[in-house]
Scaffold this motif. Sequence first.
Motif, mmCIF file in Angstrom:
data_model
loop_
_atom_site.group_PDB
_atom_site.id
_atom_site.type_symbol
_atom_site.label_atom_id
_atom_site.label_comp_id
_atom_site.label_asym_id
_atom_site.label_seq_id
_atom_site.Cartn_x
_atom_site.Cartn_y
_atom_site.Cartn_z
ATOM 1 N N ILE A 1 -7.964 -0.359 3.641
ATOM 2 C CA ILE A 1 -6.469 -0.020 3.542
ATOM 3 C C ILE A 1 -6.662 0.900 1.804
ATOM 4 C CG2 ILE A 1 -6.212 -2.183 4.437
ATOM 5 C CD1 ILE A 1 -5.771 -3.709 2.273
ATOM 6 N N PRO B 1 -0.104 -1.067 -0.003
ATOM 7 C CA PRO B 1 -0.150 0.514 -0.046
ATOM 8 C C PRO B 1 1.202 1.144 -0.225
ATOM 9 C CG PRO B 1 -0.959 -1.356 1.583
ATOM 10 C CD PRO B 1 1.004 -2.099 1.111
ATOM 11 N N SER C 1 -11.928 -4.255 1.957
ATOM 12 C CA SER C 1 -10.679 -3.990 1.883
ATOM 13 C C SER C 1 -10.226 -2.508 1.074
ATOM 14 C CB SER C 1 -9.704 -4.842 1.458
ATOM 15 O OG SER C 1 -10.089 -4.804 0.136
ATOM 16 N N TRP D 1 -8.181 -6.517 7.212
ATOM 17 C CA TRP D 1 -7.334 -6.224 7.040
ATOM 18 C C TRP D 1 -6.889 -4.655 8.100
ATOM 19 C CZ3 TRP D 1 -6.761 -7.706 2.383
ATOM 20 C CH2 TRP D 1 -7.185 -8.395 2.126
ATOM 21 N N TYR E 1 -2.850 -3.437 8.603
ATOM 22 C CA TYR E 1 -2.328 -4.547 7.155
ATOM 23 C C TYR E 1 -1.218 -3.220 6.652
ATOM 24 C CZ TYR E 1 -1.696 -5.976 2.709
ATOM 25 O OH TYR E 1 -1.124 -6.855 1.528
#
Length: 424
Positions: A297, A16, A293, A168, A171
């Motif tokens: 994120i 990410p 998700s 998540w 994460y």
Amino acid sequence: MAALSAWFWNERFWLPHNVTWVDLADPAPGVEYPKASHLLSALPLALGIFAVRILFERFIARPCAFLLHIHATSVHWRATPNPVLEKVFTSITKCPDWRHLDGLSKQLDWDVRKVQQWFRHRRNQDKPSVLTKFCESMWRSTFYLCIFTYGIRFLWQCPWMWDTPHCWYNYPYQVLTPGLYHYYVTELGFYWSLMFSQFTDIKRKDFPIMFIHHLATVSLISFSYANNMLRVGSLVMCVHDASDFILEAAKLANYAKYQRLCDFLFVLFAVVFFITRLVIYPLRILNTTLFESWEIIGPYPSWWLFNSLLLVLQVLHVIWSYLIAGIAYKALVRGKVSPDVETVVNTGPAFETVVNTGPAFETVVNTGPGFETVVNTGPGFETVVNTGPGFETVVNTGPNFETAVNTGPDFETAVNTGPDFELL
């Protein structure tokens, strides 16, 4: 090489935004994150699983098969050794069309019917025996049951099984636990072992398809491990393992000729398959990978690839469900369910359709130049109708009883009423 490695492990693809490999390389004491190098341990494990399979089939599965009166059956008619035909069979085609048959007939000074018969007998030699298939299914059923049981017991204590947003939270800084590591590496090692065993097992018609399937599974497991999507990956593996051992158990019942048990297990497999692949998978797993998700994120390049692969998997689930429903319906109409059902459609030059409705029940329809129909209604019962240039009809009513009628140019009738009794 360093430049290639840097390109492949580009942080902007795998991680990410605002996260780097350096952030994951030095965790707190007692904390470990997944590393791609961990996946190498699956290779020696795969060899170990392959060795366990050999021992299991030899010392457990085979004795169980013998107790159920399943023995290795010999091929009643073996193809006469012929280097020319063997080369064509192994390197060109196993089902020659009329052009090949005519050329081989002239080259060997054989009639077309004799060449066709040679290829038919040669194909039968490569078919795995019921004993071989029983041992393989017993190994797979045992492994799938064990790994599914382990997965359920492990995930039962994990919060992300009951509340998927936990997949998540925090994460990619999610700790790798021993249970999760063992679950992942064992699954990966098993599918590596299946890829190895395909080259030593008897070659089957679905070899390319199954090899691609195993390769895709290995790739998806490795991909999710490398970017620390283990939590949602463990859910995916558990959902897929839920129905596999039931299908293999249904095959075992079929090979042992326990038809009612086979029928029950096949219906149970279909129900579990539909629930896990068409209900739980899209509503729970795809929902969390696509939407939950996104909110927690946000998307990034490997996120898009991971979800694309999961969506392709869902398309395959729909196709497989349609095929299973069709097979179940047709089998139930006939009053019998057999899980060893295989349909192969080849729209190439030979135009061959193969329908296998049990270990010894096979129908082959060739609508290409050879125009051959083969019906096997038991180990020794075979009917062959060739409406092409050879115009051949062969009826085998037992291991040594063969009637052949050739209404083509040679107009030959042959009747075998025993090993040494032939009328022409």
